[in-house]
Motif scaffolding. Sequence first.
Motif, short mmCIF file in Angstrom:
data_model
loop_
_atom_site.label_atom_id
_atom_site.label_comp_id
_atom_site.label_asym_id
_atom_site.label_seq_id
_atom_site.Cartn_x
_atom_site.Cartn_y
_atom_site.Cartn_z
N VAL A 1 30.97 31.97 -37.55
CA VAL A 1 29.69 32.07 -39.03
C VAL A 1 28.74 31.27 -38.11
CG1 VAL A 1 29.08 32.25 -41.09
CG2 VAL A 1 30.85 33.88 -39.88
N LEU A 2 29.37 30.40 -38.25
CA LEU A 2 28.35 28.18 -38.67
C LEU A 2 27.05 28.63 -36.81
CD1 LEU A 2 26.73 26.27 -39.55
CD2 LEU A 2 28.63 24.71 -38.53
N PHE A 3 27.98 29.08 -36.17
CA PHE A 3 27.65 28.08 -34.16
C PHE A 3 26.71 29.90 -33.70
CE2 PHE A 3 30.00 24.75 -34.84
CZ PHE A 3 29.33 24.09 -35.09
N ASN A 4 27.12 30.69 -33.86
CA ASN A 4 26.79 32.09 -33.26
C ASN A 4 24.85 32.14 -33.25
OD1 ASN A 4 28.87 32.71 -32.18
ND2 ASN A 4 29.42 34.67 -33.35
N PRO A 5 24.48 32.23 -34.62
CA PRO A 5 22.80 31.95 -34.88
C PRO A 5 22.26 31.36 -33.91
CG PRO A 5 24.24 32.60 -37.02
CD PRO A 5 25.27 32.09 -35.97
N LEU A 6 23.07 30.21 -33.06
CA LEU A 6 22.11 29.53 -33.02
C LEU A 6 21.98 29.97 -31.72
CD1 LEU A 6 24.75 25.66 -34.24
CD2 LEU A 6 22.57 27.30 -34.76
N SER A 7 22.38 30.79 -31.00
CA SER A 7 22.31 31.31 -29.73
C SER A 7 22.47 32.40 -29.74
CB SER A 7 23.72 30.53 -28.56
OG SER A 7 23.44 30.71 -28.29
N LYS A 8 24.15 33.08 -29.62
CA LYS A 8 24.20 34.26 -28.57
C LYS A 8 24.00 35.47 -29.95
CE LYS A 8 28.40 33.53 -26.45
NZ LYS A 8 29.65 32.87 -25.44
N ASN A 9 23.48 34.98 -31.53
CA ASN A 9 23.12 35.84 -32.56
C ASN A 9 21.94 35.43 -33.17
OD1 ASN A 9 23.36 38.81 -33.35
ND2 ASN A 9 24.55 38.14 -35.39
N ASN A 10 21.13 34.39 -32.52
CA ASN A 10 19.75 34.11 -32.61
C ASN A 10 19.12 35.16 -33.67
OD1 ASN A 10 16.73 32.75 -32.84
ND2 ASN A 10 18.37 31.00 -32.75
N PRO A 11 19.01 34.51 -34.97
CA PRO A 11 17.99 36.14 -35.88
C PRO A 11 16.54 36.37 -35.34
CG PRO A 11 17.98 33.52 -36.92
CD PRO A 11 18.79 34.11 -35.68
N VAL A 12 16.23 35.16 -34.25
CA VAL A 12 14.21 35.59 -33.55
C VAL A 12 15.11 36.22 -32.91
CG1 VAL A 12 12.73 34.55 -33.54
CG2 VAL A 12 13.47 33.68 -35.53
N VAL A 13 15.00 35.55 -31.32
CA VAL A 13 15.38 36.15 -30.14
C VAL A 13 15.94 37.22 -29.47
CG1 VAL A 13 14.31 33.85 -29.24
CG2 VAL A 13 16.38 34.07 -29.53
N VAL A 14 17.25 37.14 -30.90
CA VAL A 14 18.08 38.54 -30.62
C VAL A 14 18.22 39.42 -31.77
CG1 VAL A 14 20.92 38.76 -30.34
CG2 VAL A 14 20.01 37.11 -29.31
N GLN A 15 17.61 38.76 -32.85
CA GLN A 15 17.82 40.61 -33.78
C GLN A 15 16.71 40.62 -33.96
OE1 GLN A 15 20.71 39.22 -37.47
NE2 GLN A 15 20.91 37.53 -36.21
N ILE A 16 15.76 39.30 -33.32
CA ILE A 16 14.05 40.22 -33.76
C ILE A 16 14.17 39.91 -35.29
CG2 ILE A 16 12.14 41.06 -32.23
CD1 ILE A 16 13.79 40.00 -30.02
N LEU A 17 13.38 39.39 -35.32
CA LEU A 17 13.64 39.00 -37.14
C LEU A 17 12.53 38.06 -37.46
CD1 LEU A 17 17.36 40.15 -38.67
CD2 LEU A 17 15.06 40.93 -38.12
N GLY A 18 12.03 38.09 -38.85
CA GLY A 18 11.39 36.45 -39.14
C GLY A 18 9.64 36.26 -38.12
N ILE A 19 9.24 37.18 -37.19
CA ILE A 19 8.36 37.05 -35.90
C ILE A 19 7.12 35.94 -36.97
CG2 ILE A 19 7.41 37.66 -34.55
CD1 ILE A 19 10.47 37.26 -33.61
N CYS A 20 6.93 37.54 -38.57
CA CYS A 20 5.49 37.26 -38.68
C CYS A 20 5.72 35.36 -38.91
CB CYS A 20 5.10 37.70 -39.76
SG CYS A 20 5.70 39.63 -39.17
N SER A 21 6.33 35.27 -39.58
CA SER A 21 6.18 33.65 -39.48
C SER A 21 6.27 32.85 -38.91
CB SER A 21 7.24 33.17 -40.58
OG SER A 21 8.65 33.33 -40.11
N VAL A 22 7.38 32.86 -37.68
CA VAL A 22 6.71 32.41 -36.00
C VAL A 22 5.07 32.36 -35.87
CG1 VAL A 22 7.53 31.84 -34.19
CG2 VAL A 22 8.99 32.93 -35.42
N LEU A 23 4.36 33.22 -35.57
CA LEU A 23 2.95 33.19 -35.39
C LEU A 23 2.43 32.53 -36.48
CD1 LEU A 23 2.62 37.18 -35.28
CD2 LEU A 23 3.04 35.67 -33.37
#
Length: 208
Positions: A10-32
Motif C-alpha cells: 500500500v505504501l510503496f506501490n504508488p512510488l513506482s508500479k502504481n504511480n498516480p501521475v505516470v501510471v494512473q495519469i492523474l494530477g497532470i494539470c498541477s504538474v504543468l
Amino acid sequence: MADKITNKEVLFNPLSKNNPVVVQILGICSVLAVTAKLEPAIVMGVSVIAVLAFANVIISLLRNTIPTNIRIIVQLVVVAGLVVIVDQVLKAYAYDASKQLSVFIGLIITNCILMGRLEAFAMANKPWPSFLDGVGNGIGYAIILIIVGFFRELFGSGTLLGYQVVPQSFYDAGYVNNGLMILPPMALILVACIIWVQRSVNKDLQED
C-alpha cells in the motif's frame, strides 16, 4: 505477516508500479502549472502528501457513518478544510512559496488523486492502511513534481532552488538557457519521458 506485506505494498506501490501521475495519469494539470521552478514543486508535493494522508484517515474513521448519497460532499468538505489549514501554514511560514503557488494550493481540492484515493481506498479500509495509502500516493505524486521541476529549472533558468548552478563561464562561452523548458508543454514532454522510462523498467505495465 500478510498484513505487513499488504501495508508495505500500500505504501510503496504508488512510488513506482502504481504511480498516480505516470501510471494512473492523474494530477497532470498541477504538474504543468507548478514545476517551472523546483521550490514550488517541492512545496506542492509536501502539501498534497499532508492533505491526502490526513484526509484518508478522517474519511476512513467516518466511513461507516457517512450516508452514501452525500459521501462526495463530505469528502470535499474534509479536503477543503485541510487545504485551508495548509494554505494558512504556508502563508505564515513559507510566504514566498505560497505566493508562487498562488491559487494552485486551493486547487488541491479538485485534484483527482485525492478524490480517487478517498473514494477507492479510504471508504473501504481502516485508518492505518488509509494513512499509508495517502502517504504513498502523495509521495508518488511529489516525486514526479520534483523530477520535472528539477530539469525545468536547471535547463530553463540555470538555477536550482533559486541558486545559480550553471557556471557563469558557460554563459561567457555561449551557453544559453533553454526557454522552452519553462513553458508548460515541456512539462508534458518530461512526464512522457518519465512514463517511457517507467514502462521500460516495469515490464508488467507494458501492453501487448
